[in-house]
Design a protein around this motif. Structure first.
Motif, PDB file in Angstrom:
ATOM      1  N   ASP A 199       0.660  -1.215  -0.090  1.00  0.00           N
ATOM      2  CA  ASP A 199       0.013   0.073  -0.002  1.00  0.00           C
ATOM      3  C   ASP A 199       0.825   1.345  -0.197  1.00  0.00           C
ATOM      4  O   ASP A 199       0.552   2.189  -0.738  1.00  0.00           O
ATOM      5  CB  ASP A 199      -0.970   0.078   1.056  1.00  0.00           C
ATOM      6  CG  ASP A 199      -2.030  -1.059   1.017  1.00  0.00           C
ATOM      7  OD1 ASP A 199      -2.341  -1.619   0.016  1.00  0.00           O
ATOM      8  OD2 ASP A 199      -2.719  -1.143   2.004  1.00  0.00           O
ATOM      9  N   SER A 231       1.163  -3.775  -6.296  1.00  0.00           N
ATOM     10  CA  SER A 231       0.591  -4.889  -5.961  1.00  0.00           C
ATOM     11  C   SER A 231       1.337  -5.915  -5.068  1.00  0.00           C
ATOM     12  O   SER A 231       2.479  -5.837  -5.242  1.00  0.00           O
ATOM     13  CB  SER A 231      -0.098  -5.691  -7.343  1.00  0.00           C
ATOM     14  OG  SER A 231       1.224  -6.312  -7.905  1.00  0.00           O
ATOM     15  N   ILE A 269      -2.196  -2.463  -9.078  1.00  0.00           N
ATOM     16  CA  ILE A 269      -2.971  -3.162  -8.362  1.00  0.00           C
ATOM     17  C   ILE A 269      -4.268  -3.556  -8.764  1.00  0.00           C
ATOM     18  O   ILE A 269      -5.052  -2.321  -9.677  1.00  0.00           O
ATOM     19  CB  ILE A 269      -3.319  -1.942  -6.980  1.00  0.00           C
ATOM     20  CG1 ILE A 269      -1.944  -2.028  -6.422  1.00  0.00           C
ATOM     21  CG2 ILE A 269      -4.133  -2.936  -6.003  1.00  0.00           C
ATOM     22  CD1 ILE A 269      -1.988  -0.627  -5.174  1.00  0.00           C
ATOM     23  N   ARG A 329      -8.128  -3.494  -8.569  1.00  0.00           N
ATOM     24  CA  ARG A 329      -9.216  -3.187  -7.589  1.00  0.00           C
ATOM     25  C   ARG A 329     -10.464  -3.233  -7.962  1.00  0.00           C
ATOM     26  O   ARG A 329     -10.665  -3.437  -8.925  1.00  0.00           O
ATOM     27  CB  ARG A 329      -8.881  -1.563  -7.305  1.00  0.00           C
ATOM     28  CG  ARG A 329      -7.502  -1.153  -6.395  1.00  0.00           C
ATOM     29  CD  ARG A 329      -7.463   0.259  -6.265  1.00  0.00           C
ATOM     30  NE  ARG A 329      -6.110   0.456  -5.956  1.00  0.00           N
ATOM     31  CZ  ARG A 329      -5.651   0.563  -4.759  1.00  0.00           C
ATOM     32  NH1 ARG A 329      -6.312   0.998  -3.825  1.00  0.00           N
ATOM     33  NH2 ARG A 329      -4.278   1.349  -4.589  1.00  0.00           N
TER      34      ARG A 329
END
Length: 75
Positions: free
Chosen positions: A55, A60, A73, A75
């Motif tokens: 994060d 990722s 990432i 999402r």
């Protein structure tokens, strides 16, 4: 081509943000020594810290752990 491992990617990501190890550790609320171990020998972080790292560096988990070369990432 030799695959990059976790500690190599972590070091690259930190340097891209122009942070010291101490600054990264503080931002992640982990000890400096713990962070240094992640970069130095690939000491595997626990699940919570692994998510914090992904994060924080906006990548990722698969990228961070070397399963893919894609940073994005899903999402």
């Amino acid at each position: 081509m030799v695959e990059m491992v976790f500690n190599d990617r972590l070091k690259i990501l930190r340097k891209e943000k122009e942070l010291t190890q101490e600054q990264a550790a503080q931002s992640l609320s982990i000890t400096l020594r713990n962070y240094q171990r992640f970069e130095a020998d690939g000491n595997t972080p626990n699940y919570v810290n692994l998510i914090k790292l992904a994060d924080f560096f906006d990548v990722s988990l698969d990228y961070l752990t070397g399963r893919t070369d894609k940073r994005e990432i899903n999402r």
